[in-house]
Design a protein around this motif. Structure first.
Motif, PDB file in Angstrom:
ATOM      1  N   UNK A   6       3.766   2.670   6.803  1.00 17.35           N
ATOM      2  CA  UNK A   6       2.452   2.661   7.458  1.00 17.35           C
ATOM      3  C   UNK A   6       2.176   4.032   8.082  1.00 17.35           C
ATOM      4  N   UNK A   7       3.201   4.591   8.703  1.00 15.32           N
ATOM      5  CA  UNK A   7       3.060   5.913   9.322  1.00 15.32           C
ATOM      6  C   UNK A   7       2.757   6.977   8.263  1.00 15.32           C
ATOM      7  N   UNK A   8       3.379   6.846   7.097  1.00 16.74           N
ATOM      8  CA  UNK A   8       3.168   7.811   6.015  1.00 16.74           C
ATOM      9  C   UNK A   8       1.729   7.757   5.511  1.00 16.74           C
ATOM     10  N   UNK A   9       1.224   6.543   5.287  1.00 18.18           N
ATOM     11  CA  UNK A   9      -0.161   6.377   4.828  1.00 18.18           C
ATOM     12  C   UNK A   9      -1.136   6.920   5.869  1.00 18.18           C
ATOM     13  N   UNK A  10      -0.869   6.600   7.143  1.00 16.66           N
ATOM     14  CA  UNK A  10      -1.740   7.078   8.224  1.00 16.66           C
ATOM     15  C   UNK A  10      -1.705   8.605   8.314  1.00 16.66           C
ATOM     16  N   UNK A  11      -0.525   9.198   8.158  1.00 16.04           N
ATOM     17  CA  UNK A  11      -0.407  10.656   8.226  1.00 16.04           C
ATOM     18  C   UNK A  11      -1.208  11.334   7.126  1.00 16.04           C
ATOM     19  N   UNK A  12      -1.131  10.774   5.925  1.00 18.02           N
ATOM     20  CA  UNK A  12      -1.856  11.346   4.790  1.00 18.02           C
ATOM     21  C   UNK A  12      -3.362  11.227   4.977  1.00 18.02           C
ATOM     22  N   UNK A  13      -3.832  10.018   5.312  1.00 20.43           N
ATOM     23  CA  UNK A  13      -5.276   9.771   5.437  1.00 20.43           C
ATOM     24  C   UNK A  13      -5.869  10.548   6.605  1.00 20.43           C
ATOM     25  N   UNK A 178       8.766  12.989  -1.608  1.00 21.13           N
ATOM     26  CA  UNK A 178       9.568  12.000  -2.348  1.00 21.13           C
ATOM     27  C   UNK A 178      11.051  12.196  -2.047  1.00 21.13           C
ATOM     28  N   UNK A 179      11.503  13.452  -2.112  1.00 21.11           N
ATOM     29  CA  UNK A 179      12.925  13.761  -1.894  1.00 21.11           C
ATOM     30  C   UNK A 179      13.369  13.344  -0.494  1.00 21.11           C
ATOM     31  N   UNK A 180      12.598  13.703   0.526  1.00 19.21           N
ATOM     32  CA  UNK A 180      13.014  13.441   1.906  1.00 19.21           C
ATOM     33  C   UNK A 180      12.940  11.959   2.266  1.00 19.21           C
ATOM     34  N   UNK A 181      11.978  11.240   1.706  1.00 19.00           N
ATOM     35  CA  UNK A 181      11.946   9.799   1.968  1.00 19.00           C
ATOM     36  C   UNK A 181      13.124   9.095   1.303  1.00 19.00           C
ATOM     37  N   UNK A 182      13.499   9.544   0.092  1.00 18.04           N
ATOM     38  CA  UNK A 182      14.691   9.006  -0.564  1.00 18.04           C
ATOM     39  C   UNK A 182      15.939   9.301   0.272  1.00 18.04           C
ATOM     40  N   UNK A 183      16.004  10.519   0.838  1.00 16.24           N
ATOM     41  CA  UNK A 183      17.182  10.939   1.598  1.00 16.24           C
ATOM     42  C   UNK A 183      17.220  10.353   3.002  1.00 16.24           C
ATOM     43  N   UNK A 184      16.170   9.659   3.407  1.00 10.67           N
ATOM     44  CA  UNK A 184      16.124   9.067   4.737  1.00 10.67           C
ATOM     45  C   UNK A 184      15.739  10.049   5.825  1.00 10.67           C
ATOM     46  N   UNK A 185      15.193  11.204   5.452  1.00  9.72           N
ATOM     47  CA  UNK A 185      14.731  12.201   6.422  1.00  9.72           C
ATOM     48  C   UNK A 185      13.221  12.056   6.579  1.00  9.72           C
ATOM     49  N   UNK A 186      12.816  11.028   7.340  1.00  9.30           N
ATOM     50  CA  UNK A 186      11.403  10.649   7.413  1.00  9.30           C
ATOM     51  C   UNK A 186      10.526  11.699   8.086  1.00  9.30           C
ATOM     52  N   UNK A 187      11.072  12.427   9.050  1.00  2.80           N
ATOM     53  CA  UNK A 187      10.262  13.449   9.722  1.00  2.80           C
ATOM     54  C   UNK A 187       9.775  14.499   8.728  1.00  2.80           C
ATOM     55  N   UNK A 188      10.660  14.954   7.862  1.00  2.00           N
ATOM     56  CA  UNK A 188      10.280  15.971   6.882  1.00  2.00           C
ATOM     57  C   UNK A 188       9.405  15.364   5.777  1.00  2.00           C
ATOM     58  N   UNK A 189       9.647  14.099   5.447  1.00  2.00           N
ATOM     59  CA  UNK A 189       8.783  13.420   4.488  1.00  2.00           C
ATOM     60  C   UNK A 189       7.367  13.289   5.014  1.00  2.00           C
ATOM     61  N   UNK A 190       7.229  12.911   6.288  1.00  2.00           N
ATOM     62  CA  UNK A 190       5.905  12.770   6.908  1.00  2.00           C
ATOM     63  C   UNK A 190       5.208  14.122   7.023  1.00  2.00           C
ATOM     64  N   UNK A 191       5.954  15.150   7.417  1.00  2.00           N
ATOM     65  CA  UNK A 191       5.369  16.490   7.536  1.00  2.00           C
ATOM     66  C   UNK A 191       4.888  17.002   6.176  1.00  2.00           C
ATOM     67  N   UNK A 192       5.643  16.691   5.128  1.00  2.00           N
ATOM     68  CA  UNK A 192       5.225  17.069   3.774  1.00  2.00           C
ATOM     69  C   UNK A 192       3.931  16.352   3.393  1.00  2.00           C
ATOM     70  N   UNK A 193       3.820  15.085   3.742  1.00  2.00           N
ATOM     71  CA  UNK A 193       2.591  14.335   3.455  1.00  2.00           C
ATOM     72  C   UNK A 193       1.403  14.879   4.238  1.00  2.00           C
ATOM     73  N   UNK A 194       1.657  15.302   5.470  1.00  2.00           N
ATOM     74  CA  UNK A 194       0.584  15.916   6.264  1.00  2.00           C
ATOM     75  C   UNK A 194       0.073  17.171   5.557  1.00  2.00           C
ATOM     76  N   UNK A 195       0.986  17.975   5.031  1.00  2.00           N
ATOM     77  CA  UNK A 195       0.571  19.180   4.303  1.00  2.00           C
ATOM     78  C   UNK A 195      -0.195  18.831   3.038  1.00  2.00           C
ATOM     79  N   UNK A 196       0.196  17.750   2.356  1.00  2.00           N
ATOM     80  CA  UNK A 196      -0.563  17.289   1.182  1.00  2.00           C
ATOM     81  C   UNK A 196      -1.983  16.911   1.604  1.00  2.00           C
ATOM     82  N   UNK A 197      -2.098  16.199   2.725  1.00  2.00           N
ATOM     83  CA  UNK A 197      -3.413  15.800   3.230  1.00  2.00           C
ATOM     84  C   UNK A 197      -4.262  16.995   3.634  1.00  2.00           C
ATOM     85  N   UNK A 198      -3.656  17.965   4.317  1.00  2.00           N
ATOM     86  CA  UNK A 198      -4.381  19.169   4.738  1.00  2.00           C
ATOM     87  C   UNK A 198      -4.936  19.907   3.523  1.00  2.00           C
TER      88      UNK A 198
END
Length: 393
Positions: A6-13, A178-198
């Motif tokens: 949910x946090x990932x979707x919210x971060x992207x949108x 994708x890589x960071x969410x697989x690796x369980x590093x959610x902070x970096x996965x979320x930050x990557x999604x934020x950059x995709x959204x930006x």
């Protein structure tokens, strides 16, 4: 697990929405203050265009770090704030008054060191890639600094046509997410999604015909910096995190290269050409991949950016398949062969462009000489008629 999704979707949108809100306001301010990017002999645009779109990148990213800090289990977010602030003001000054390359590199080095001095970004092993299992502490920092500077300047240099840096950035950050969410590093996965959204939110305006804006060095250096940060963190993942990924630990360098192969390949190629020609590696020319495509095939910025981004996506897929079907060394050899063929292809079409320009200049010269000859003949005829009229025999 539902909460990070949910946090990932919210971060992207929300990052898309925030960027889409900020960019038009920046456009209005830039136009009001007349801080436009005026075209020159190398520009791909023909009229004054608002720049400084990277300001929106900085604002949205800083705010997102605050909301995503609950996933920052190692407290690495504190390293981002001073580094991003330095890069922001460095890029802003370069957009307003052009900085010397040495000044930019010095600022990029200081910003990178704020990240690299954090133990969680230390590269201490390649996990068996080419037999490298241990890297000394200071050597790891030096290697990390080289990677950071190379990626920052690579993205700075490919930002030459509409949509290219944003498109390549979206591909890279999507891969990192994708890589960071697989690796369980959610902070970096979320930050990557934020950059995709930006970048997605900015792309609508960058490709717009009526409300266009450029990201400027403020934006391109921030993209390169964040790609560099994600690259270093990817290389510094521990064995426990790497074991969760759908590929072997010693394949990490090749997977990383596939994410950013276009800017790295183009920058290495252009720098080599400039050095061989006795020029400054940071000097301006039209040898970049996007320039060659536009000059050779006479396609629009959108089509060129789409083609190059598609090649980057294809590289990610092809490299992943190669690593599944063969071993690392065979895959690496095939990748080098692919790069060699790409260099040959670009050399061939560059020669076609040079030949076309030579023919065009020759044609223009012939027309000019013909016009001059006709003008001289007409002038001579007029003088002859005038003399006969004024001084009849």
């Amino acid at each position: 697990m539902n909460y990070p999704i949910i946090h990932a979707i919210a971060s992207l949108v929300l990052s898309i929405a925030a960027t889409a809100y900020l960019v038009p306001n920046i456009i209005r301010i830039v136009r009001f203050k007349k801080l436009m990017d005026n075209p020159n002999e190398r520009s791909s645009h023909s009229s004054a265009t608002p720049s400084l779109g990277g300001m929106a990148f900085f604002i949205v990213l800083i705010i997102s770090l605050y909301f995503n800090h609950t996933f920052d289990t190692y407290g690495v977010a504190t390293s981002f704030y001073p580094a991003l602030t330095i890069l922001f003001f460095l890029g802003l000054k370069d957009d307003l008054v052009v900085l010397a390359p040495s000044t930019k590199v010095a600022g990029q080095t200081i910003a990178s060191l704020f990240i690299l001095m954090n133990p969680k970004f230390e590269i201490n092993s390649f996990h068996g890639f080419f037999g490298i299992n241990h890297i000394d502490h200071w050597l790891g920092i030096g290697l990390g600094l080289f990677i950071m500077l190379a990626i920052i300047n690579a993205f700075n240099l490919i930002d030459g046509i509409d949509g290219l840096a944003s498109s390549i950035g979206i591909v890279a950050f999507s891969g990192f997410a994708v890589v960071f969410f697989f690796a369980g590093r959610h902070f970096f996965g979320l930050t990557s999604l934020v950059m995709v959204g930006i970048l997605t939110g900015f792309l609508f305006f960058n490709l717009s015909a009526k409300n266009k804006i450029f990201m400027g060095d403020t934006g391109s250096m921030l993209i390169g910096f964040m790609v560099g940060v994600m690259s270093i963190r990817f290389l510094s993942l521990d064995i426990a995190s790497l074991s969760k990924l759908p590929f072997n630990a010693f394949d990490v360098p090749i997977i990383l290269v596939s994410f950013i192969i276009i800017p790295l390949f183009d920058t290495a190629r252009v720098f080599t050409i400039r050095v061989l020609n006795g020029k400054n590696p940071f000097s301006a020319d039209r040898n970049h991949l996007h320039h060659i495509l536009i000059d050779s095939f006479r396609i629009s910025h959108r089509k060129a950016s789409f083609c190059i981004a598609s090649v980057n996506i294809a590289c990610v897929l092809i490299f992943s398949v190669l690593l599944k079907l063969t071993n690392t060394y065979v895959a690496f050899t095939i990748i080098l062969l692919f790069c060699a063929l790409a260099l040959l292809f670009l050399y061939r079409i560059k020669q076609v462009v040079i030949k076309r320009r030579t023919i065009s200049r020759s044609t223009i010269k012939k027309h000019r000489e013909k016009f001059t000859h006709q003008k001289d003949s007409n002038d001579q005829t007029r003088r002859l008629l005038a003399s006969k009229w004024l001084f009849p025999k």
